[in-house]
Structure formats: C-alpha cells, structure tokens
Scaffold this motif. Structure first.
Motif, PDB file in Angstrom:
ATOM      1  N   GLN A 107      50.458  15.423  59.603  1.00  0.00           N
ATOM      2  CA  GLN A 107      50.512  16.929  58.877  1.00  0.00           C
ATOM      3  C   GLN A 107      49.299  17.865  59.163  1.00  0.00           C
ATOM      4  O   GLN A 107      48.130  17.193  58.688  1.00  0.00           O
ATOM      5  CB  GLN A 107      50.869  16.776  57.433  1.00  0.00           C
ATOM      6  N   ARG A 108      49.373  18.935  59.426  1.00  0.00           N
ATOM      7  CA  ARG A 108      48.064  19.724  59.657  1.00  0.00           C
ATOM      8  C   ARG A 108      48.385  21.008  58.899  1.00  0.00           C
ATOM      9  O   ARG A 108      49.442  21.526  58.494  1.00  0.00           O
ATOM     10  CB  ARG A 108      47.908  20.076  60.988  1.00  0.00           C
ATOM     11  N   ARG A 109      47.018  21.726  58.590  1.00  0.00           N
ATOM     12  CA  ARG A 109      47.300  23.017  57.869  1.00  0.00           C
ATOM     13  C   ARG A 109      47.418  24.145  58.885  1.00  0.00           C
ATOM     14  O   ARG A 109      47.577  25.151  58.468  1.00  0.00           O
ATOM     15  CB  ARG A 109      46.107  23.278  57.154  1.00  0.00           C
ATOM     16  N   ASN A 110      47.099  23.709  60.260  1.00  0.00           N
ATOM     17  CA  ASN A 110      47.079  24.915  61.343  1.00  0.00           C
ATOM     18  C   ASN A 110      48.613  25.363  61.305  1.00  0.00           C
ATOM     19  O   ASN A 110      49.602  24.899  61.067  1.00  0.00           O
ATOM     20  CB  ASN A 110      47.010  24.251  62.457  1.00  0.00           C
ATOM     21  N   ARG A 141      51.572  22.609  62.219  1.00  0.00           N
ATOM     22  CA  ARG A 141      51.731  21.520  60.992  1.00  0.00           C
ATOM     23  C   ARG A 141      52.307  20.115  61.294  1.00  0.00           C
ATOM     24  O   ARG A 141      52.144  19.454  60.732  1.00  0.00           O
ATOM     25  CB  ARG A 141      52.539  22.500  60.013  1.00  0.00           C
ATOM     26  N   GLU A 142      53.376  20.192  62.087  1.00  0.00           N
ATOM     27  CA  GLU A 142      54.011  18.985  62.551  1.00  0.00           C
ATOM     28  C   GLU A 142      53.551  18.848  63.980  1.00  0.00           C
ATOM     29  O   GLU A 142      53.915  19.554  64.993  1.00  0.00           O
ATOM     30  CB  GLU A 142      55.509  19.233  62.394  1.00  0.00           C
ATOM     31  N   GLY A 166      55.778  25.992  63.405  1.00  0.00           N
ATOM     32  CA  GLY A 166      54.944  24.823  62.742  1.00  0.00           C
ATOM     33  C   GLY A 166      54.972  23.539  63.648  1.00  0.00           C
ATOM     34  O   GLY A 166      54.335  22.765  63.362  1.00  0.00           O
ATOM     35  N   GLU A 200      44.703  29.673  66.369  1.00  0.00           N
ATOM     36  CA  GLU A 200      45.004  30.366  65.188  1.00  0.00           C
ATOM     37  C   GLU A 200      43.783  31.344  64.656  1.00  0.00           C
ATOM     38  O   GLU A 200      44.158  32.138  64.059  1.00  0.00           O
ATOM     39  CB  GLU A 200      45.109  29.039  63.924  1.00  0.00           C
TER      40      GLU A 200
END
Length: 257
Positions: A3-6, A10-11, A32, A172
């Motif tokens: 799990q990432r915040r990007n 994110r996945e 994501g 990003e």
C-alpha cells in the motif's frame, strides 16, 4: 501487495513473469493500480514493435492513470512518463541522459528505456521498460549497437521495485507541478531533449515531409517547421537525418585519485 500513498501506485503488484504488464493492466484497468514484472514474454513497443529484452535484466512495469487524474492533452502523458523515468534513472546514477521524442530515454546515444502509453476506457495504461544489467552479447546483434543498461554504464543496477517506486514518485511530482497547465512539463522536457533543432522526415497528410524540430506546443505536440509551414505532430514516426543511436560501447572510467 504494498500500500502506497502515491496517486498512481497505491496498489503495487510484483510478478516474477507476465506476458505483458500493459496487457495485464489493460484488462484490469483501475485507478491506483500499478505492477511490475522481472520477465515478460510478449512485450510490445510503439507501432506494434516487439520489445526486445536481454537476459532477464530489465524492469517491466505499468501503471494506470484515470482521465480525471490527467485532464490535459492525452499524448503529453508519454512525455511526463519519459521525464519521470529520466529523473528516476538520474537518482540511481545513470549519466548523460536525454529524451528522444516521443518515448525513448538515451544515455549518450544508446537506449536505456522506452515508454508505451495505451488508452483504456476511462484512462491510460503507461508502460515502462528499463534495461538494468547484462552484456552486449545478451542482446540481438541488430540491437547491440543501440542499447545500454545500468551495468554497462558502470552504475550499480537498482533493484526493480525501488526503481519503479522512484518513477512513480517522480511522475506524481511532475503531475502536481503541471496541475494548472503543461508549461512546467514542456520546459523540463525540452531542456532534456536531444530532438530540438534536429532535421527530420515524417509523414504528414499522406506525404513524406522533411523539416526541423522547433520544440513542443503548449499542449505537448511536436512542432516542426517544414517548407515554411509550422506543423504540430501528435503521433507517428519521425526519422532523424543524423543517426541518433550508435557509437562505441561505454568504457569503464578510471577510478578517481
């Protein structure tokens, strides 16, 4: 899965082998979602070309960008991804990096990475191939004079997932920088490009034309002056009058004193 915040990763899925990261993601298109593979068996490049890999020394990766996350001219997304790959490769020490319109990253005059963006419903799948390690003998003979990798450049090859995560972070950041308009992306891409000022030939309205590359339009199209006419090229094949690829294989640099 990590799990990432990007926004675009994110996945993050990690596979040992796939037929093609782009094909897999085209079938699973979801905001994501991003994935990488250490090997792929049906890699593709622009205009239907097959992506030629060396001896399992590549990063193959793709991520999905929903239309609402990229409200600009869609082909300009390829420029953003190319610049993100360049900055990530610089982060890991790759030298003398330049961009060739629309989708190649070169070190010197040898290709280090390529980009393939494909529309998918309500978004775009952005595919990336980066050469990490191997000898020139690992590549087909007709490509050995055109390709390079981190190992040949005497740079420690980055771990594939670390490189991909850096690419996502750079992408990003670039997206945030051009939230209002593409001017920051256009300026950064032109500063890193070896296409500006080049004499080229290209297809235009059913004819082969020649001209000089001026730069990018505010929307990200390639601007060429040909026979006194300014032309904006969105896609297609551009042939450079002077050879872009080639040169001698990179040699090991002497260690510092």
């Amino acid at each position: 899965m990590k799990q990432r915040r990007n926004l675009w990763g994110r996945e993050l899925l990690d596979f040992e082998e796939l037929d093609s990261t782009n094909l897999w993601l085209l079938a699973q298109a979801r905001p994501g979602l991003a994935l990488l593979a250490r090997r792929q068996t049906q890699g593709r490049g622009r205009l239907g070309r097959q992506w030629e890999a060396g001896a399992e020394g590549q990063l193959f990766a793709s991520f999905y960008v929903a239309n609402r996350e990229w409200p600009h001219f869609r082909p300009a997304l390829t420029l953003l991804v190319g610049l993100a790959v360049l900055r990530a490769a610089e982060h890991f020490g790759a030298p003398d990096l330049r961009l060739k319109w629309p989708n190649d990253l070169l070190s010197g005059r040898r290709k280090l990475a390529g980009i393939l963006c494909e529309a998918s419903g309500e978004g775009v799948v952005c595919g990336i191939g980066v050469n990490l390690r191997g000898t020139l003998e690992d590549y087909p003979r007709e490509l050995a004079g055109k390709l390079t990798n981190f190992e040949l450049l005497r740079c420690p090859p980055p771990e594939p997932k670390a490189l991909f995560e850096e690419i996502l972070d750079q992408a990003e950041a670039l997206c945030a920088a051009c939230a209002r308009d593409l001017a920051p992306l256009i300026a950064a891409w032109e500063a890193a490009s070896l296409s500006l000022g080049a004499e080229v030939s290209f297809e235009w309205q059913g004819q082969t034309r020649s001209g000089q590359v001026l730069g990018l339009s505010p929307q990200g199209a390639l601007r060429i002056v040909s026979q006194g006419e300014a032309i904006e090229l969105i896609a297609g094949e551009v042939a450079f009058s002077e050879p872009i690829y080639g040169g001698f294989p990179p040699v090991e640099k002497a260690p510092p004193d």
